[in-house]
Motif scaffolding. Structure first.
Motif, mmCIF file in Angstrom:
data_model
loop_
_atom_site.group_PDB
_atom_site.id
_atom_site.type_symbol
_atom_site.label_atom_id
_atom_site.label_comp_id
_atom_site.label_asym_id
_atom_site.label_seq_id
_atom_site.Cartn_x
_atom_site.Cartn_y
_atom_site.Cartn_z
ATOM 1 N N GLU A 78 0.827 -1.470 0.101
ATOM 2 C CA GLU A 78 0.007 -0.120 0.056
ATOM 3 C C GLU A 78 0.822 1.281 -0.090
ATOM 4 O OE1 GLU A 78 -2.858 0.101 3.082
ATOM 5 O OE2 GLU A 78 -3.792 -2.147 2.454
ATOM 6 N N GLY A 79 2.092 1.289 0.619
ATOM 7 C CA GLY A 79 3.009 2.294 0.721
ATOM 8 C C GLY A 79 3.401 2.610 -0.732
ATOM 9 N N PHE A 80 3.798 1.702 -1.587
ATOM 10 C CA PHE A 80 4.286 1.728 -2.871
ATOM 11 C C PHE A 80 3.115 2.216 -3.739
ATOM 12 C CE2 PHE A 80 4.312 0.093 -7.109
ATOM 13 C CZ PHE A 80 5.205 0.555 -7.591
ATOM 14 N N VAL A 81 2.010 1.803 -3.681
ATOM 15 C CA VAL A 81 0.763 2.200 -4.397
ATOM 16 C C VAL A 81 0.410 3.710 -4.291
ATOM 17 C CG1 VAL A 81 -1.670 2.019 -4.840
ATOM 18 C CG2 VAL A 81 0.020 -0.059 -4.616
ATOM 19 N N SER A 82 0.653 3.908 -3.006
ATOM 20 C CA SER A 82 0.249 5.551 -2.539
ATOM 21 C C SER A 82 1.407 6.483 -3.234
ATOM 22 C CB SER A 82 0.153 5.620 -1.025
ATOM 23 O OG SER A 82 0.213 6.837 -0.683
ATOM 24 N N LEU A 83 2.561 6.044 -3.145
ATOM 25 C CA LEU A 83 3.820 6.705 -3.761
ATOM 26 C C LEU A 83 3.394 6.859 -5.172
ATOM 27 C CD1 LEU A 83 6.690 5.572 -1.496
ATOM 28 C CD2 LEU A 83 5.427 7.625 -1.385
ATOM 29 N N LEU A 84 3.146 5.668 -5.915
ATOM 30 C CA LEU A 84 2.968 5.728 -7.229
ATOM 31 C C LEU A 84 1.928 6.438 -7.672
ATOM 32 C CD1 LEU A 84 3.789 4.258 -9.929
ATOM 33 C CD2 LEU A 84 2.160 2.324 -9.520
#
Length: 112
Positions: A78-84
């Protein structure tokens, strides 16, 4: 108005067109410009996330750091998706420089 940014899943993202270095991500972003008849011309342009050129860009820097720490992307993170999503929604496609386009066309015609 919501834009659809397509992030392309590939292990072989194209080189950065600004510095020629290796990029981390590749996306396609929509753009529109008006032709000489006054009609809109819609299209897509490729955009890369470059760890060198984009390091100081506010929405790109945290994503670059994520890649340096975690390596490969994981769509379950979820952290990656948010940054993406933050990076993708901040992508800016500059307005077409018609003079530069005309100059490029002239150079291409002279080289024929």
């Amino acid at each position: 108005m919501t834009r659809r940014i397509d992030v392309i899943a590939t292990d072989d993202a194209p080189a950065c067109p600004r510095c020629g270095g290796e990029s981390l991500l590749y996306a396609r972003a929509p753009h529109t410009w008006t032709n000489t008849a006054g009609e809109p011309v819609n299209g897509y342009t490729g955009v890369v996330l470059c760890p060198e050129c984009d390091a100081s860009t506010p929405h790109a820097a945290p994503l670059i750091t994520w890649f340096h720490v975690n390596g490969q992307a994981d769509e379950e993170d979820e952290g990656f998706v948010s940054l993406l999503v933050a990076w993708a929604t901040s992508i800016f496609v500059p307005t077409l420089d018609e003079q530069a386009l005309d100059d490029e066309i002239d150079r291409w015609r002279r080289d024929l």
